[in-house]
Design a protein around this motif. Structure first.
Motif, PDB file in Angstrom:
ATOM      1  N   GLY A 147       0.665  -1.408  -0.010  1.00 30.85           N
ATOM      2  CA  GLY A 147       0.008   0.215   0.005  1.00 30.85           C
ATOM      3  C   GLY A 147       0.820   1.161   0.210  1.00 30.85           C
ATOM      4  N   LEU A 148       0.369   2.258  -0.718  1.00 30.03           N
ATOM      5  CA  LEU A 148       1.159   3.593  -0.867  1.00 30.03           C
ATOM      6  C   LEU A 148       1.189   4.365   0.399  1.00 30.03           C
ATOM      7  N   ALA A 149       0.158   4.037   1.410  1.00 28.39           N
ATOM      8  CA  ALA A 149       0.241   4.787   2.533  1.00 28.39           C
ATOM      9  C   ALA A 149       1.225   4.267   3.644  1.00 28.39           C
ATOM     10  N   SER A 150       1.293   3.043   3.607  1.00 25.73           N
ATOM     11  CA  SER A 150       2.778   2.337   4.125  1.00 25.73           C
ATOM     12  C   SER A 150       3.924   2.842   3.836  1.00 25.73           C
ATOM     13  N   LEU A 151       4.084   2.856   2.224  1.00 26.91           N
ATOM     14  CA  LEU A 151       5.276   3.226   1.844  1.00 26.91           C
ATOM     15  C   LEU A 151       5.557   4.642   2.000  1.00 26.91           C
ATOM     16  N   ALA A 152       4.530   5.496   2.093  1.00 31.93           N
ATOM     17  CA  ALA A 152       4.701   6.733   2.367  1.00 31.93           C
ATOM     18  C   ALA A 152       5.090   7.166   3.979  1.00 31.93           C
ATOM     19  N   ALA A 153       4.620   6.488   4.967  1.00 28.01           N
ATOM     20  CA  ALA A 153       4.869   6.433   6.201  1.00 28.01           C
ATOM     21  C   ALA A 153       6.333   5.718   6.368  1.00 28.01           C
ATOM     22  N   SER A 154       6.986   4.775   5.691  1.00 24.19           N
ATOM     23  CA  SER A 154       7.962   4.555   6.061  1.00 24.19           C
ATOM     24  C   SER A 154       9.169   5.511   5.505  1.00 24.19           C
ATOM     25  N   THR A 155       8.811   6.051   4.338  1.00 20.96           N
ATOM     26  CA  THR A 155       9.608   7.070   3.811  1.00 20.96           C
ATOM     27  C   THR A 155       9.682   8.247   4.711  1.00 20.96           C
ATOM     28  N   VAL A 156       8.686   8.859   5.251  1.00 17.96           N
ATOM     29  CA  VAL A 156       8.596  10.123   6.016  1.00 17.96           C
ATOM     30  C   VAL A 156       9.898   9.669   7.238  1.00 17.96           C
ATOM     31  N   ALA A 157       9.582   8.528   7.927  1.00 19.58           N
ATOM     32  CA  ALA A 157      10.492   7.918   8.879  1.00 19.58           C
ATOM     33  C   ALA A 157      11.901   7.865   8.364  1.00 19.58           C
ATOM     34  N   ALA A 158      12.280   7.630   7.264  1.00 26.70           N
ATOM     35  CA  ALA A 158      13.551   7.655   6.711  1.00 26.70           C
ATOM     36  C   ALA A 158      13.996   9.010   6.497  1.00 26.70           C
ATOM     37  N   LEU A 159      13.166   9.838   6.236  1.00 27.80           N
ATOM     38  CA  LEU A 159      13.596  11.388   5.844  1.00 27.80           C
ATOM     39  C   LEU A 159      13.756  12.187   7.357  1.00 27.80           C
ATOM     40  N   GLN A 160      13.133  11.747   8.228  1.00 23.80           N
ATOM     41  CA  GLN A 160      13.323  12.128   9.626  1.00 23.80           C
ATOM     42  C   GLN A 160      14.693  11.723  10.403  1.00 23.80           C
ATOM     43  N   GLU A 161      14.877  10.502   9.958  1.00 27.34           N
ATOM     44  CA  GLU A 161      16.198   9.864  10.385  1.00 27.34           C
ATOM     45  C   GLU A 161      17.389  10.808   9.940  1.00 27.34           C
ATOM     46  N   LYS A 162      17.208  11.181   8.615  1.00 30.55           N
ATOM     47  CA  LYS A 162      18.294  11.838   8.003  1.00 30.55           C
ATOM     48  C   LYS A 162      18.337  13.364   8.136  1.00 30.55           C
ATOM     49  N   GLY A 163      17.256  13.747   9.065  1.00 27.33           N
ATOM     50  CA  GLY A 163      17.167  15.116   9.296  1.00 27.33           C
ATOM     51  C   GLY A 163      16.650  16.096   8.230  1.00 27.33           C
ATOM     52  N   THR A 164      15.810  15.395   7.151  1.00 24.45           N
ATOM     53  CA  THR A 164      15.089  16.252   6.221  1.00 24.45           C
ATOM     54  C   THR A 164      14.127  16.940   6.769  1.00 24.45           C
ATOM     55  N   THR A 165      13.701  18.394   6.451  1.00 26.39           N
ATOM     56  CA  THR A 165      12.843  18.819   6.922  1.00 26.39           C
ATOM     57  C   THR A 165      12.326  19.580   5.488  1.00 26.39           C
ATOM     58  N   GLY A 166      11.295  20.264   5.504  1.00 28.48           N
ATOM     59  CA  GLY A 166      10.738  21.183   4.383  1.00 28.48           C
ATOM     60  C   GLY A 166      10.057  20.601   3.334  1.00 28.48           C
ATOM     61  N   GLU A 167      10.239  21.342   2.173  1.00 30.96           N
ATOM     62  CA  GLU A 167       9.431  20.939   0.957  1.00 30.96           C
ATOM     63  C   GLU A 167      10.346  19.538   0.306  1.00 30.96           C
ATOM     64  N   VAL A 168       9.571  18.752  -0.151  1.00 26.91           N
ATOM     65  CA  VAL A 168      10.257  17.245  -0.671  1.00 26.91           C
ATOM     66  C   VAL A 168       9.509  17.373  -2.189  1.00 26.91           C
ATOM     67  N   THR A 169      10.251  17.005  -3.242  1.00 26.31           N
ATOM     68  CA  THR A 169       9.881  16.674  -4.505  1.00 26.31           C
ATOM     69  C   THR A 169       9.652  15.372  -4.850  1.00 26.31           C
ATOM     70  N   VAL A 170       8.707  15.108  -5.289  1.00 20.72           N
ATOM     71  CA  VAL A 170       8.418  13.376  -5.761  1.00 20.72           C
ATOM     72  C   VAL A 170       8.831  13.269  -7.174  1.00 20.72           C
ATOM     73  N   LEU A 171       9.585  12.435  -7.745  1.00 19.40           N
ATOM     74  CA  LEU A 171       9.963  12.131  -8.825  1.00 19.40           C
ATOM     75  C   LEU A 171       9.252  10.425  -9.060  1.00 19.40           C
ATOM     76  N   VAL A 172       9.294  10.161 -10.352  1.00 14.76           N
ATOM     77  CA  VAL A 172       8.833   8.708 -10.488  1.00 14.76           C
ATOM     78  C   VAL A 172      10.061   7.951 -11.536  1.00 14.76           C
ATOM     79  N   ASP A 173      10.140   6.810 -11.299  1.00 16.31           N
ATOM     80  CA  ASP A 173      11.190   6.091 -12.316  1.00 16.31           C
ATOM     81  C   ASP A 173      10.465   4.838 -12.663  1.00 16.31           C
ATOM     82  N   ASP A 174       9.789   5.038 -14.050  1.00 13.34           N
ATOM     83  CA  ASP A 174       9.245   3.631 -14.545  1.00 13.34           C
ATOM     84  C   ASP A 174      10.050   3.251 -15.797  1.00 13.34           C
ATOM     85  N   SER A 175      11.424   3.310 -15.494  1.00 14.86           N
ATOM     86  CA  SER A 175      12.335   2.772 -16.535  1.00 14.86           C
ATOM     87  C   SER A 175      12.419   1.312 -16.791  1.00 14.86           C
TER      88      SER A 175
END
Length: 461
Positions: free
Chosen positions: A159-187
């Motif tokens: 599920g995308l909600a679970s993926l998003a929650a894990s992503t936020v946790a990883a960004l917090q661990e890296k100290g990332t705050t503010g605006e994040v841009t989402v890209l997609v790789d379908d190559s």
């Protein structure tokens, strides 16, 4: 004193002689009593290899009167004994035919062999090329759900909600705050997203959509909607849904998401730092879903992923080549086959009933036991999948619950390939294909169902 002593004795005496014996209970009724013996075991008996093989002439006598086209066209067919391979019925069984969705049986075999029944596809989020960028990378899971991952489901297992929650946790661990841009790789997929062999009208009707290595609900707007228009860019649609979930999950972590989603200009490096990951249901589970519901989009994706597993591009041509190669390795002759797609929507496919019967035989009783994983995907007559509303009239009711077969239907094509255990306990595999049929003629579907029912009831000696 005597007058007083007698009543007193009556009160005291029970303390010495004990309570009065209780009255005998009535006998319990028979249905409440413990059984004296265990009942006989219920269910189907194991197959007996010594069960008699049907006599070919008797099988033909049963099937020939039933396989009659309604209003034009012809039927071919082939029946085999699964254990020995002996041909019990052959009406043009080696003739090439348009097989419709019976093609998915070939794709199921290829996916189980190339990928393995327990393989899962990963959808990952990796760090982007610039600061405060994340890349949603498609790995072949087109059954993503919008919400939380559901391990009990095939559609929406990741599920995308679970993926998003894990992503936020990883960004917090890296100290990332503010605006994040989402890209997609379908190559992962390349070449035309739409197979040129598909009719434009079929695509417009939602029978298929452009192919991408990530999608929600098998490229449907909702898991509960299986007809009508589809998203025409499932990769961007999925990335936008992920961005919305990321925005919600990051609200309390000081993370916001920039408007709009873009494709990466170059694929993310394989060694890119993985921030989050969700895995799909197994290939076995996806194959079963594909066969039960005759899912065209999922079939095409499984074909492309089979090609990728073999080190080939994730393209239409590579998918058909991968299916052909896997069948050849299995020992099924493919020289006469013409494969235009791997879901069966294209009219350019040409496969014989004999080849389908051999594929079913490989699944049910061949030496490659990985293929047994496809058995649960065969719809059961009158009960499940694309056979759930069939086998309800007097002429086919005896086949309900016994016939297990993959259906196939196009405008002038109908097919049924599967297996039955006959009245003597012999496992039989079969394939019946009708071409050049009168569109919409109800008798054609009934003809195939009656033929399969006859096999299930056959002693044929």
């Amino acid at each position: 004193m005597v007058a007083l002593a007698v009543p007193a004795a009556l009160v005291v005496a029970p303390g010495f002689i004990g309570p009065e014996a209780p009255a005998a209970r009535p006998a319990a009724p028979a249905w409440q009593q413990a059984p004296a013996t265990l009942s006989a075991r219920q269910g189907l008996s194991p197959l007996n290899e010594s069960a008699p093989v049907p006599v070919p002439s008797a099988v033909a006598a049963q099937l020939e009167p039933l396989l009659k086209a309604d209003g034009g066209g012809t039927f071919t067919g082939l029946v085999q004994d699964a254990l020995t391979g002996q041909i019990l019925f052959d009406r043009g069984g080696s003739d090439n035919r348009i097989p419709a969705s019976n093609m998915k049986l070939l794709t199921a075999v290829a996916a189980l062999r190339a990928l393995g029944p327990e393989h899962r596809f990963s959808t990952t989020v990796v760090a982007g090329p610039s600061a405060n960028q994340v890349v949603l990378r498609g790995g072949g899971d087109v059954l993503l759900g919008a919400g939380q991952s559901d391990p009990d489901q095939v559609m929406g297992h990741a599920g995308l909600a679970s993926l998003a929650a894990s992503t936020v946790a990883a960004l917090q661990e890296k100290g990332t705050t503010g605006e994040v841009t989402v890209l997609v790789d379908d190559s992962l997929f390349n070449g035309p997203a739409l197979n040129p062999a598909w009719e434009k009208g079929d695509v417009e009707a939602g029978e298929l959509a452009p192919l991408y290595p990530l999608a929600m609900n098998s490229a449907r707007f909702s898991a509960g909607v299986t007809t009508g228009p589809r998203p025409q860019d499932s990769a961007l649609t999925t990335a936008e849904a992920f961005a919305a979930q990321l925005e919600a999950a990051g609200a309390t972590a000081g993370i916001t998401v920039a408007d709009g989603v873009q494709r990466v200009t170059s694929p993310a490096a394989p060694q890119a730092s993985i921030l989050a990951e969700e895995q799909s249901a197994t290939v076995s589970q996806q194959v079963d879903l594909m066969l039960q519901t005759s899912d065209n989009y999922l079939a095409e994706v499984l074909g492309r992923m089979s090609a990728v597993a073999a080190g080939q591009p994730g393209s239409n041509d590579a998918a058909t080549a991968a299916v052909r190669a896997q069948l050849g390795e299995l020992g099924i002759p493919t020289d006469s086959m013409q494969l235009a797609d791997v879901c069966g929507l294209a009219l350019g496919n040409q496969v014989s009933a004999r080849q389908f019967a051999e594929v079913v035989r490989a699944i049910t009783s061949g030496t490659d036991t990985r293929l047994r994983a496809a058995l649960a995907g065969f719809p059961v007559a009158g009960l499940t999948g694309t056979l759930d509303a069939r086998y309800g009239d007097d002429s086919t009711a005896r086949g309900a619950g016994l016939v297990r077969a993959k259906t196939g239907t196009l405008n002038s094509v109908i097919a049924l390939s599967g297996y039955v255990v006959d009245a003597d306990g012999r496992l039989l595999v079969f394939s019946f294909i009708g071409n050049g049929l009168a569109p919409g003629a109800a008798g054609n579907k009934e003809a195939l169902d009656r033929a399969a029912t006859a096999l299930a009831a056959c002693g044929c000696r």
